[in-house]
Design a protein around this motif. Structure first.
Motif, mmCIF file in Angstrom:
data_model
loop_
_atom_site.group_PDB
_atom_site.id
_atom_site.type_symbol
_atom_site.label_atom_id
_atom_site.label_comp_id
_atom_site.label_asym_id
_atom_site.label_seq_id
_atom_site.Cartn_x
_atom_site.Cartn_y
_atom_site.Cartn_z
ATOM 1 N N UNK A 278 0.821 -1.214 0.000
ATOM 2 C CA UNK A 278 0.000 0.000 0.000
ATOM 3 C C UNK A 278 0.854 1.264 0.000
ATOM 4 N N UNK A 279 2.084 1.172 0.518
ATOM 5 C CA UNK A 279 2.953 2.353 0.543
ATOM 6 C C UNK A 279 3.382 2.759 -0.864
ATOM 7 N N UNK A 280 3.387 1.813 -1.795
ATOM 8 C CA UNK A 280 3.790 2.109 -3.174
ATOM 9 C C UNK A 280 2.623 2.512 -4.066
ATOM 10 N N UNK A 281 1.454 2.671 -3.477
ATOM 11 C CA UNK A 281 0.260 3.027 -4.240
ATOM 12 C C UNK A 281 0.282 4.514 -4.582
ATOM 13 N N UNK A 282 -0.133 4.847 -5.791
ATOM 14 C CA UNK A 282 -0.208 6.232 -6.258
ATOM 15 C C UNK A 282 -1.655 6.517 -6.650
ATOM 16 N N UNK A 283 -2.223 7.561 -6.110
ATOM 17 C CA UNK A 283 -3.595 7.922 -6.442
ATOM 18 C C UNK A 283 -3.648 8.538 -7.833
ATOM 19 N N UNK A 284 -4.808 8.443 -8.451
ATOM 20 C CA UNK A 284 -4.983 8.996 -9.783
ATOM 21 C C UNK A 284 -6.445 9.255 -10.065
ATOM 22 N N UNK A 285 -6.708 9.813 -11.251
ATOM 23 C CA UNK A 285 -8.070 10.142 -11.664
ATOM 24 C C UNK A 285 -8.314 9.601 -13.053
ATOM 25 N N UNK A 286 -9.552 9.212 -13.315
ATOM 26 C CA UNK A 286 -9.940 8.751 -14.640
ATOM 27 C C UNK A 286 -10.118 9.957 -15.559
ATOM 28 N N UNK A 287 -9.519 9.888 -16.717
ATOM 29 C CA UNK A 287 -9.713 10.892 -17.758
ATOM 30 C C UNK A 287 -10.025 10.130 -19.030
ATOM 31 N N UNK A 288 -11.314 9.969 -19.321
ATOM 32 C CA UNK A 288 -11.716 9.107 -20.420
ATOM 33 C C UNK A 288 -11.428 7.667 -20.057
ATOM 34 N N UNK A 289 -10.654 6.983 -20.897
ATOM 35 C CA UNK A 289 -10.280 5.599 -20.651
ATOM 36 C C UNK A 289 -8.921 5.474 -19.974
#
Length: 702
Positions: A278-289
Motif C-alpha cells: 500500500x505504501x507504493x500506491x499512487x492515487x490517480x483520476x480517470x480521464x476518459x479511458x
C-alpha cells in the motif's frame, strides 16, 4: 447523563382475575405494557437504565428486607441495567398465588436509587407503578408527609399505569387516594394501560437529543461578520444508524458478537497479478479511458474550498426559489450566537427586512475546512409565539436540475367551465385533512406534519423487535396501525363520495389508444421491388447489421474447458481431441461441484447426469480418482446441509465404483454400506450440540 426508570410490576393474585368487560387479565395487559416500554427504550438507543421490581413474587430479594426482618416481603428486585431483550424474556409468564404491598415496593425503589445505585449520576429518577390497587396497603397515612418530603428531596417522579383512578369507581379507594398524593407531589402522571398502549407506545419515537450548534460567522461583504449558530431542524436518517455485527454458528444456531469475519484489503497489479504494498500506491483520476496519476506536486495545485464559512453571495426574490430548486438531506435553523445579544438583534433585523421585502439570501456554505462547498438559501422564519430566525436548506446547481417540458394547457379545448371548477373546489373542501375526524377524537387533523411517522421505519423497527424475541419464526406483516397511515380517513372518504360522483358526470374520459410506430427502413428484395403486389408468407426483416454465427465445427474447435452449460457435450468434445482422462476428470468435477453448490432452483438433474457420465467413463479405467472425490463430496454436502443432494446421489446409483464393476476399486457392497451408515451417524449436525456445555450456550444467549 443517563435516565433511570424502575418498573414496579404487580404479579400477585389480585391481578390474575379476568374482568367481565376485559378479554385479558390485568397481569397480561401490564406485562405487555412493561415489555413494550423496555422494547421502546432499546430501539431508541438512548442512555437509559431500567430496573424491575416484582410485587407479589414467590421469593423476597431486596435491600430493605435484609435490614428489617419480617418486613417488605414478596418483593423481588432485578438489578438496574441497560435495557436488553433478555430483560423482556425474564418477565414472568404467569401470576403467582401470593400478594404484595405496592407501597412497600415504592419504598424499595426509593431505597434502591439512594443506597444501591448511589454512585451513578442520573438525569432523572422515574418510578412507574403498574397495579390495579385491589390489594389494600398496610401503610399508616398519618406518616405520609415524611415519606413525600423524602421523595421530593431525592427528585423521584412517581407515575402510575393501571386502571382509570379518576373514575367514580376509585373515589373511595384508600390506596388510590394515597398514590394520588405521590403523583401530585412528585410531578408525575397517571394513565390507563389501554390509553398508553394506544397513543404513547403505539409507534417508535426518536430519542430526544440535545441539539449541537454549528457555530460560524455569517459574512455579508468584506466587513460584516455576524456570529450565528445553526441547529438541525429536520434530517433524513435511517431507521438504525449503527448495526452491531455478529456471526451465527451454523451448528448451534446461536449468534456471537465476539467472533467476526476477518477481511483483508490488497492492491493487485493487473499486469503481473501480484499484490502491491500500500505504501507504493499512487492515487490517480480517470480521464476518459486513461488513469492520470496524481503526484505530490499536483496535490498542491488542487482546488481548496478554504476554512469553515457561511458567506452571502447576494439577495434575490423569494419567488425565484421554487421547491424543485431545493435539495439536501434536511433543514436547519440559524440563530444569533447564544449569549451575544448584538448578534441576535442583527439577525432579527435581517429576518424582518427579508420578510418585508420578500427576499432570500443565497449563501456559500463550507461545513468544515476543505470540505465540499455547497449552495444554500436562507429564508426568514417568524413565529410570533416562539422565535425569529433564518431557515437554511441546500440549493441545486444548474447541472442537477432536470427540465421537463409539458404541453401547454392554455388552449380553448382544455378550458374548464365554471361548474367544473366549482366541483373540484367542493372536492378539495370535502377532503380537508385539518377536519378529518369528528368529536370522538382528540385531534381533528390527520397526518400532522410534525407528528406523522414513517411507515417504513416503523415496520423495520417492528421486525427487529420481533426477530429479537422470536428468532425462529418468520417476520410478520405490518400491523394495522402502520397500514392505516396509507388509508384515507373514513370521514373524508364519506365526504368525498358525492363530489367524486359529480366530477364523473362533468368530465367524460375517453381511452386514448397509442398507435404503434412502424420502421420505415425495411430491407426489400428485388422481386418485391419489381412486383409490389406480390405477397409472401415470409416476415419482413428490418434493416439490422449482419452477425456471423459460428458453425458446429467452429464451436467444437473453440471448446477449451468443461462448462456448466453442456458439461457432457464438452467432455465428449474434449475427449475426441485426445485429452488426458485425469485432466478431463478434474474439469468435470469442477463443473459438477459448481452445479451443486451454486444451484438456486433446487433441481440437480444436470449435475446427476454429468456424474453418471463421469462414473461410466471412470469404470473403464482406474476408478480411484472418482471414489476419492465421491468420499470428499459426501463430507462437504453434509457440512453444507445439502442432504437432499446426498439422497439423490444414492438413489441414482452414482456413488462409489465397486469391485464388482472394476477390479482396481477398493470398495465392495458390504464395505460401502457400513461406511455410509457410519458416515451418516457421525455427521448429524444436531448431535454436536450435546458436546457443548451449558455455560457456552448461556454466553451465546446473552
Amino acid at each position: 447523563m443517563s435516565q433511570g426508570i424502575i418498573l414496579i410490576l404487580d404479579i400477585g393474585r389480585n391481578v390474575s382475575v379476568v374482568d367481565e368487560k376485559e378479554e385479558k387479565s390485568f397481569f397480561q395487559s401490564a406485562r405487555e405494557c412493561a415489555a413494550r416500554i423496555i422494547e421502546r427504550k432499546i430501539l431508541s438507543q438512548g442512555k437509559n437504565l431500567i430496573g424491575i421490581i416484582l410485587v407479589g413474587s414467590k421469593t423476597t430479594d431486596n435491600n430493605l428486607a435484609k435490614q428489617f426482618d419480617g418486613a417488605f416481603k414478596r418483593i423481588q428486585v432485578l438489578d438496574m441495567v441497560t435495557p436488553t431483550w433478555q430483560m423482556i424474556r425474564q418477565l414472568p409468564e404467569k401470576p403467582t398465588e401470593t400478594k404484595g404491598d405496592w407501597f412497600d415496593a415504592l419504598m424499595v425503589a426509593a431505597d434502591y436509587y439512594k443506597n444501591v445505585l448511589s454512585g451513578v449520576k442520573l438525569e432523572s429518577k422515574q418510578i412507574i407503578l403498574l397495579t390495579n390497587f385491589k390489594k389494600k396497603t398496610s401503610f399508616d397515612p398519618e406518616n405520609i408527609d415524611e415519606v413525600l418530603n423524602g421523595f421530593i428531596d431525592e427528585g423521584y417522579e412517581v407515575n402510575v399505569i393501571g386502571p382509570d383512578i379518576e373514575s367514580e369507581e376509585y373515589e373511595k379507594n384508600e390506596s388510590v387516594q394515597l398514590v394520588k398524593q405521590f403523583i401530585d407531589s412528585t410531578g408525575g402522571a397517571t394513565s390507563t394501560i389501554d390509553s398508553i398502549m394506544k397513543y404513547d407506545l403505539l409507534f417508535h419515537r426518536k430519542k430526544l437529543v440535545k441539539g449541537m450548534p454549528w457555530n460560524v460567522d455569517l459574512s455579508i461583504g468584506p466587513n460584516i461578520k455576524i456570529p450565528v449558530s445553526a441547529y438541525i431542524r429536520t434530517r433524513d436518517e435511517p431507521a438504525v444508524k449503527n448495526w452491531v455485527k455478529s456471526v451465527k454458528d451454523s451448528i448451534t444456531g446461536k449468534s456471537s458478537k465476539n467472533e467476526s469475519v476477518t477481511k483483508t484489503k490488497e492492491y493487485i497489479n493487473e499486469e503481473t497479478g501480484q499484490a502491491v504494498d500500500a505504501a507504493n500506491k499512487i492515487t490517480g483520476h480517470h480521464y476518459g479511458q486513461q488513469i492520470i496519476p496524481l503526484g505530490d506536486i499536483d496535490k498542491g495545485l488542487m482546488y481548496q474550498s478554504g476554512v469553515k464559512s457561511l458567506s452571502v453571495y447576494g439577495f434575490t426574490s423569494a419567488d425565484n426559489i421554487q421547491w424543485q430548486n431545493l435539495n439536501g438531506d434536511g433543514l436547519s435553523y440559524v440563530f444569533g450566537r447564544k449569549g451575544d445579544k448584538k448578534a441576535q438583534k442583527v439577525i432579527r433585523c435581517l429576518v424582518e427586512c427579508l420578510h418585508e421585502l420578500n427576499l432570500v439570501c443565497i449563501v456559500r456554505k463550507v461545513y468544515n475546512t476543505n470540505n465540499l462547498p455547497k449552495l444554500n438559501v436562507l429564508m426568514p422564519v417568524i413565529d410570533t409565539n416562539n422565535y425569529v430566525c433564518l431557515s437554511m436548506i441546500g440549493l441545486c446547481y444548474k447541472e442537477e436540475i432536470k427540465q421537463m417540458s409539458f404541453p401547454t394547457t392554455n388552449l380553448k379545448k382544455h378550458k374548464c367551465s365554471e361548474e367544473q371548477v366549482n366541483a373540484f373546489k367542493d372536492l378539495i373542501n370535502a377532503m380537508d385533512l385539518t377536519n378529518a375526524y369528528d368529536d370522538t377524537f382528540d385531534d381533528n387533523e390527520a397526518f400532522p406534519v410534525a407528528e406523522c411517522v414513517s411507515p417504513s421505519v416503523q415496520y423495520v423497527l417492528d421486525c427487529i423487535a420481533y426477530r429479537a424475541l422470536n428468532p425462529d419464526k418468520p417476520l410478520p406483516k405490518p400491523r394495522e396501525e402502520i397500514m392505516t397511515l396509507f388509508k384515507v380517513p373514513p370521514l373524508l372518504e364519506e365526504n368525498a363520495r358525492k363530489p367524486l360522483e359529480k366530477l364523473k358526470t362533468l368530465f367524460t374520459l375517453t381511452k386514448v389508444e397509442q398507435k404503434k410506430r412502424q420502421n420505415k427502413n425495411l430491407l426489400l428484395d428485388n422481386d418485391q421491388l419489381q412486383n409490389p403486389n406480390l405477397q409472401t408468407d415470409a416476415p419482413i426483416t428490418p434493416n439490422i447489421p449482419k452477425v456471423h454465427m459460428p458453425t458446429k465445427e467452429e464451436v467444437v474447435d473453440e471448446i477449451k474447458s468443461i462448462s456448466t452449460i453442456n458439461p457432457i457435450e464438452d467432455f465428449k468434445a474434449l475427449q475426441s481431441q485426445n485429452k488426458d482422462l485425469s485432466e478431463l476428470t478434474t474439469g468435470m468435477i469442477k463443473a459438477i461441484e459448481s452445479l451443486i453448490h451454486n444451484n438456486i432452483d433446487g433441481k440437480y438433474n444436470k449435475a446427476l447426469d454429468a456424474m453418471k457420465h463421469l462414473r461410466m467413463e471412470s469404470i473403464k479405467f482406474d476408478p480411484t480418482d472418482y471414489n476419492n472425490w465421491i468420499k470428499k463430496l459426501k463430507t462437504d454436502l453434509v457440512e453444507c446441509g445439502k442432504t437432499e443432494v446426498l439422497n439423490q446421489i444414492i438413489e441414482n446409483q452414482v456413488s462409489f465404483i465397486l469391485k464388482a464393476e472394476n477390479n482396481l476399486s477398493s470398495y465392495d457392497n458390504e464395505h460401502s454400506h457400513e461406511e455410509s451408515q457410519l458416515f451418516e451417524n457421525d455427521t448429524i449436525p444436531n448431535s454436536t450440540e450435546l458436546t457443548i456445555s451449558s455455560d457456552v450456550l448461556n454466553m451465546f444467549d446473552d
